[in-house]
Scaffold this motif. Structure first.
Motif, PDB file in Angstrom:
ATOM      1  N   ALA A 188      52.455  67.481  50.082  1.00  0.00           N
ATOM      2  CA  ALA A 188      51.125  67.020  49.662  1.00  0.00           C
ATOM      3  C   ALA A 188      50.994  67.025  48.134  1.00  0.00           C
ATOM      4  CB  ALA A 188      50.049  67.905  50.286  1.00  0.00           C
ATOM      5  N   ASP A 189      51.703  67.952  47.466  1.00  0.00           N
ATOM      6  CA  ASP A 189      51.684  67.981  45.999  1.00  0.00           C
ATOM      7  C   ASP A 189      52.332  66.723  45.433  1.00  0.00           C
ATOM      8  OD1 ASP A 189      50.515  70.590  45.629  1.00  0.00           O
ATOM      9  OD2 ASP A 189      52.434  71.452  46.256  1.00  0.00           O
ATOM     10  N   TYR A 190      53.514  66.402  45.944  1.00  0.00           N
ATOM     11  CA  TYR A 190      54.247  65.245  45.419  1.00  0.00           C
ATOM     12  C   TYR A 190      53.455  63.948  45.598  1.00  0.00           C
ATOM     13  CZ  TYR A 190      58.413  68.126  44.800  1.00  0.00           C
ATOM     14  OH  TYR A 190      59.305  69.084  44.385  1.00  0.00           O
ATOM     15  N   LYS A 191      52.774  63.814  46.736  1.00  0.00           N
ATOM     16  CA  LYS A 191      52.001  62.589  46.976  1.00  0.00           C
ATOM     17  C   LYS A 191      50.937  62.389  45.894  1.00  0.00           C
ATOM     18  CE  LYS A 191      52.374  62.277  52.037  1.00  0.00           C
ATOM     19  NZ  LYS A 191      51.629  62.335  53.314  1.00  0.00           N
ATOM     20  N   ALA A 192      50.161  63.431  45.642  1.00  0.00           N
ATOM     21  CA  ALA A 192      49.058  63.315  44.686  1.00  0.00           C
ATOM     22  C   ALA A 192      49.550  63.236  43.247  1.00  0.00           C
ATOM     23  CB  ALA A 192      48.104  64.494  44.850  1.00  0.00           C
ATOM     24  N   LEU A 193      50.608  63.996  42.931  1.00  0.00           N
ATOM     25  CA  LEU A 193      51.082  64.035  41.557  1.00  0.00           C
ATOM     26  C   LEU A 193      51.920  62.822  41.185  1.00  0.00           C
ATOM     27  CD1 LEU A 193      52.014  67.826  41.234  1.00  0.00           C
ATOM     28  CD2 LEU A 193      49.914  66.679  40.509  1.00  0.00           C
ATOM     29  N   ASP A 194      52.675  62.282  42.126  1.00  0.00           N
ATOM     30  CA  ASP A 194      53.502  61.114  41.835  1.00  0.00           C
ATOM     31  C   ASP A 194      52.684  59.836  41.745  1.00  0.00           C
ATOM     32  OD1 ASP A 194      55.807  62.591  41.715  1.00  0.00           O
ATOM     33  OD2 ASP A 194      56.391  62.234  43.804  1.00  0.00           O
ATOM     34  N   ASN A 195      51.601  59.773  42.501  1.00  0.00           N
ATOM     35  CA  ASN A 195      50.801  58.549  42.520  1.00  0.00           C
ATOM     36  C   ASN A 195      49.312  58.891  42.573  1.00  0.00           C
ATOM     37  OD1 ASN A 195      49.794  55.968  42.788  1.00  0.00           O
ATOM     38  ND2 ASN A 195      51.347  55.325  44.281  1.00  0.00           N
TER      39      ASN A 195
END
Length: 316
Positions: free
Chosen positions: A195-202
């Motif tokens: 969930a971190d990668y989803k929000a931080l990457d895009n």
């Protein structure tokens, strides 16, 4: 006095100490004038005992508002001089009580005239002064009991540093900072999750395009803090406060508080009634900040984060 006049009020401690030293030196001379063999620093303890009652060191310290170690040291010195006697408390054998010895009580008679003369001398100085020093000291003591000088200086320091902080809306130019700041704190305490990668990457797709917002804090022009307000599809909550991160290099400057206030104000501007967040009790400074912002603990919600062990809400 030119040196202290040049420094001004920031030298108040040194100025008061200089005045204290001058009065203390005179006090030693005054005792000699009246044939009294006593150190000026003993006087508050001596006077407390001169009323004739047996007292504990703790009781004396509380009465004269000195530290226990300071009073204990003075008592030891006065015992050695023969002015004070000590014995076990009859009501509590674990405690010692002290009182003036016959030698100490003899001083109470010799010192009476000095009380009269010193009082008259102080009154004469006061009559020549435009300001009532005694009243001013009482006022300062009262005000410093309400809030210490240290706390007041911390507040001024924080306010001055906050003037260097600028809060702006997120733009793609700050994507790298948004991601790096969050990765830094998450990796320090936990592990990055899907969930971190989803929000931080895009952030555009997962936050902004869905009706959310991101606030960026600039300190002296550099991005040092971020916080997101994510639109929620939930009947109980309008937004989630998330992805708050402040660089360790500027922590302690109140930037988290400014970001939190800005995000909640943004939510109010959108007509929101409640804001939700997820965190971990291991992050004690963060939890303290959330409470200060008005968040209270809630339970029973499903979370996508393994690290979440506390959920909170703020009613706007």
């Amino acid at each position: 006095m030119d040196f202290y006049n040049q420094l001004g009020q920031v030298a108040i401690g040194s100025r008061l100490r200089m005045l204290t030293d001058k009065i203390t030196a005179d006090a030693a001379g005054i005792y000699q004038l009246y044939g009294i063999d006593m150190q000026p620093k003993w006087f508050p303890v001596f006077y407390a005992l001169s009323q004739g009652e047996e007292k504990t060191i703790t009781g004396i310290a509380k009465e004269i508002r000195h530290s226990h170690p300071s009073v204990s040291k003075i008592i030891r010195e006065m015992i050695k001089k023969g002015y004070v006697s000590e014995k076990k408390d009859t009501a509590d054998g674990r405690k010692n009580v002290v009182r003036l010895s016959p030698k100490g009580r003899a001083i109470t008679e010799k010192i009476k005239d000095s009380y009269t003369d010193v009082g008259a001398a102080i009154a004469a100085i006061s009559a020549q002064s435009r300001h009532d020093l005694w009243q001013a000291i009482e006022e300062w003591e009262f005000l410093l009991e309400q809030e210490t000088l240290l706390k007041r200086v911390k507040t001024q320091k924080l306010e001055r540093e906050n003037e260097k902080v600028q809060l702006i809306d997120y733009t793609p130019a700050y994507h790298a900072a948004f991601k790096a700041l969050n990765e830094e704190w998450i990796s320090t305490y936990f592990k990055m999750e899907a969930a971190d990668y989803k929000a931080l990457d895009n952030p555009d797709k997962y936050i902004l395009d869905k009706g959310g917002f991101i606030i960026v804090a600039l300190y002296e022009g550099q991005p040092v803090g971020v916080c997101a307000l994510i639109k929620m599809k939930d009947p109980d909550y309008d937004y989630e406060l998330a992805k708050m991160a402040v660089s360790p290099t500027v922590q302690g400057k109140g930037i988290g508080w400014l970001l939190g206030q800005a995000v909640l104000e943004k939510a109010r501007a959108q007509g929101a009634a409640k804001v939700y967040l997820e965190s971990n009790t291991r992050l004690k400074p963060a939890i303290t900040l959330y409470h200060k912002l008005g968040f209270q603990k809630v339970v029973g919600r499903i979370t996508p984060y393994e690290r979440c062990n506390i959920q909170m809400e703020c009613i706007l």
